[in-house]
Design an enzyme around this catalytic site. Sequence first.
Site, PDB file in Angstrom:
ATOM      1  N   GLY A   9      -3.329  27.813  41.803  1.00 32.89           N
ATOM      2  CA  GLY A   9      -4.187  28.864  41.621  1.00 32.89           C
ATOM      3  C   GLY A   9      -5.139  28.380  40.345  1.00 32.89           C
ATOM      4  N   SER A  11      -8.191  26.819  39.938  1.00 33.35           N
ATOM      5  CA  SER A  11      -9.527  26.586  40.412  1.00 33.35           C
ATOM      6  C   SER A  11     -10.476  27.433  39.844  1.00 33.35           C
ATOM      7  CB  SER A  11      -9.763  26.337  42.056  1.00 33.35           C
ATOM      8  OG  SER A  11      -9.508  27.633  42.701  1.00 33.35           O
ATOM      9  N   TYR A 157       0.347  44.431  48.239  1.00 41.63           N
ATOM     10  CA  TYR A 157       0.063  43.671  46.734  1.00 41.63           C
ATOM     11  C   TYR A 157       1.216  44.221  45.845  1.00 41.63           C
ATOM     12  CZ  TYR A 157      -2.586  41.969  42.786  1.00 41.63           C
ATOM     13  OH  TYR A 157      -3.052  41.135  41.736  1.00 41.63           O
ATOM     14  N   ALA A 159       4.034  45.405  46.298  1.00 38.52           N
ATOM     15  CA  ALA A 159       5.481  45.103  46.666  1.00 38.52           C
ATOM     16  C   ALA A 159       5.702  43.642  46.118  1.00 38.52           C
ATOM     17  CB  ALA A 159       5.659  45.109  48.228  1.00 38.52           C
TER      18      ALA A 159
HETATM   19  P1  NAP Z   1      -9.130  34.556  42.102  1.00 40.01           P
HETATM   20  O1  NAP Z   1     -10.314  34.516  41.057  1.00 40.01           O
HETATM   21  O2  NAP Z   1      -9.307  35.055  43.500  1.00 40.01           O
HETATM   22  O3  NAP Z   1      -8.504  33.115  41.978  1.00 40.01           O
HETATM   23  C1  NAP Z   1      -7.270  32.875  42.880  1.00 40.01           C
HETATM   24  C2  NAP Z   1      -6.687  31.821  42.814  1.00 40.01           C
HETATM   25  O4  NAP Z   1      -5.545  31.495  43.642  1.00 40.01           O
HETATM   26  C3  NAP Z   1      -7.776  30.510  43.199  1.00 40.01           C
HETATM   27  O5  NAP Z   1      -7.491  29.414  42.375  1.00 40.01           O
HETATM   28  C4  NAP Z   1      -7.244  30.294  44.693  1.00 40.01           C
HETATM   29  O6  NAP Z   1      -7.431  29.059  45.089  1.00 40.01           O
HETATM   30  C5  NAP Z   1      -5.459  30.382  44.422  1.00 40.01           C
HETATM   31  N1  NAP Z   1      -5.022  30.548  45.767  1.00 40.01           N
HETATM   32  C6  NAP Z   1      -4.966  31.618  46.603  1.00 40.01           C
HETATM   33  N2  NAP Z   1      -4.192  31.578  47.577  1.00 40.01           N
HETATM   34  C7  NAP Z   1      -3.673  30.421  47.384  1.00 40.01           C
HETATM   35  C8  NAP Z   1      -2.411  29.757  48.256  1.00 40.01           C
HETATM   36  N3  NAP Z   1      -2.010  30.063  49.351  1.00 40.01           N
HETATM   37  N4  NAP Z   1      -2.107  28.338  47.681  1.00 40.01           N
HETATM   38  C9  NAP Z   1      -2.698  28.094  46.359  1.00 40.01           C
HETATM   39  N5  NAP Z   1      -3.653  28.246  45.804  1.00 40.01           N
HETATM   40  C10 NAP Z   1      -4.045  29.547  46.329  1.00 40.01           C
HETATM   41  O7  NAP Z   1      -7.961  35.502  41.518  1.00 40.01           O
HETATM   42  P2  NAP Z   1      -7.715  35.866  40.058  1.00 40.01           P
HETATM   43  O8  NAP Z   1      -8.255  37.084  39.496  1.00 40.01           O
HETATM   44  O9  NAP Z   1      -7.958  34.663  39.112  1.00 40.01           O
HETATM   45  O10 NAP Z   1      -6.174  36.151  40.182  1.00 40.01           O
HETATM   46  C11 NAP Z   1      -4.948  35.191  39.624  1.00 40.01           C
HETATM   47  C12 NAP Z   1      -3.858  35.913  39.558  1.00 40.01           C
HETATM   48  O11 NAP Z   1      -3.957  37.013  38.768  1.00 40.01           O
HETATM   49  C13 NAP Z   1      -3.473  36.333  40.821  1.00 40.01           C
HETATM   50  O12 NAP Z   1      -2.108  36.252  41.092  1.00 40.01           O
HETATM   51  C14 NAP Z   1      -3.900  37.867  40.995  1.00 40.01           C
HETATM   52  O13 NAP Z   1      -2.845  38.639  41.758  1.00 40.01           O
HETATM   53  C15 NAP Z   1      -3.386  38.184  39.387  1.00 40.01           C
HETATM   54  N6  NAP Z   1      -4.081  39.609  39.011  1.00 40.01           N
HETATM   55  C16 NAP Z   1      -5.804  39.463  38.862  1.00 40.01           C
HETATM   56  C17 NAP Z   1      -6.182  40.624  38.416  1.00 40.01           C
HETATM   57  C18 NAP Z   1      -7.660  40.839  38.441  1.00 40.01           C
HETATM   58  O14 NAP Z   1      -7.987  42.052  38.064  1.00 40.01           O
HETATM   59  N7  NAP Z   1      -8.501  39.770  38.644  1.00 40.01           N
HETATM   60  C19 NAP Z   1      -5.475  41.873  38.069  1.00 40.01           C
HETATM   61  C20 NAP Z   1      -3.960  41.320  38.221  1.00 40.01           C
HETATM   62  C21 NAP Z   1      -3.396  40.542  38.651  1.00 40.01           C
HETATM   63  P3  NAP Z   1      -8.934  28.670  45.982  1.00 40.01           P
HETATM   64  O15 NAP Z   1      -9.969  28.759  44.782  1.00 40.01           O
HETATM   65  O16 NAP Z   1      -8.466  27.414  46.604  1.00 40.01           O
HETATM   66  O17 NAP Z   1      -9.035  29.796  47.211  1.00 40.01           O
END
Ligand code: NAP
Length: 248
Positions: A9, A11, A157, A159
């Site tokens: 993830g 990208s 989420y 969980a």
């Molecule tokens: P994001 O901007 O939505 O990016 C999600 C990333 O995960 C993208 O690169 C996406 O790839 C990839 N992805 C999703 N499903 C996938 C799959 N089945 N296989 C491979 N890649 C997959 O999210 P983010 O906010 O950066 O979140 C990153 C991590 O931080 C996650 O684990 C999230 O739960 C955690 N997190 C985020 C927050 C927040 O406030 N943003 C808070 C707590 C935890 P594509 O671009 O190809 O879709």
Amino acid sequence: MAKNAIITGGSRGIGKAMALKLGEKGYNVVINYRSNSSKALTEEVIDEIKSEFGVDALAVQADVSKFEDCEKLVKEAVEFFGEEKVDALVNNAGITNNSNFIDLQPDAYEAVINTNLVSMMHMSHLCLPYMVDNGDASITCTASVGGMTGVINQGDYCAAKTGVIGLVRALALEFAPRQVRVNAIAPGMIMTDMLRGVNQDELNALAATIPLGRIGDVSDIAGALDYILDATYLTGQTISPNGGFVLQ
Ligand code: NAP
């Protein structure tokens, strides 16, 4: 000797910031993404890492919720590195639903569990044979404050993310004797696509609930990874850059 890293993830959002940090720290980086629409974005990250930091980088499309895609990702990564050695695995890919639990359908909550938790089991299972007994190696998993508290409409989420913290503790104990450290980063609210749908008034209201008074930046999370990668006495821990969110 060059160090090799795989990040899922990578990208956009937090994963992109962490992929750039891995490059800055001298790792050759394999960056995973899932959707066709993110191919070009990921290739931009690859180009930036190669030109800014002079390391090798490769983009690999794989849906990490599926074991066979994880097998393909790890195989391509090891071939790319040219040696059977992985120094850092960053399990970061994640998705969320935002639904009350009665309306939430089984395929939707299974997707959240498989993407946020089972993927990290697949990737750790497949990478550990290339990580053990190499000196210091590390697995870092992106959890969430949702894994430390409860969040309304986020049962699946929370969980998954609590499961991530449990996985990290168990793997840390199991693999400490073989010099693999395993830690979690549990971000608070960070400005990424996960929050882009929220309008400015709601963002201001959210920021007002955070003791430090702001939504976090992806650099806050990349900074935690920076620390973990070098913290050779740290294992089994969850570091949570959250602006004080969980103190209330
Ligand atoms: P994001 O901007 O939505 O990016 C999600 C990333 O995960 C993208 O690169 C996406 O790839 C990839 N992805 C999703 N499903 C996938 C799959 N089945 N296989 C491979 N890649 C997959 O999210 P983010 O906010 O950066 O979140 C990153 C991590 O931080 C996650 O684990 C999230 O739960 C955690 N997190 C985020 C927050 C927040 O406030 N943003 C808070 C707590 C935890 P594509 O671009 O190809 O879709």
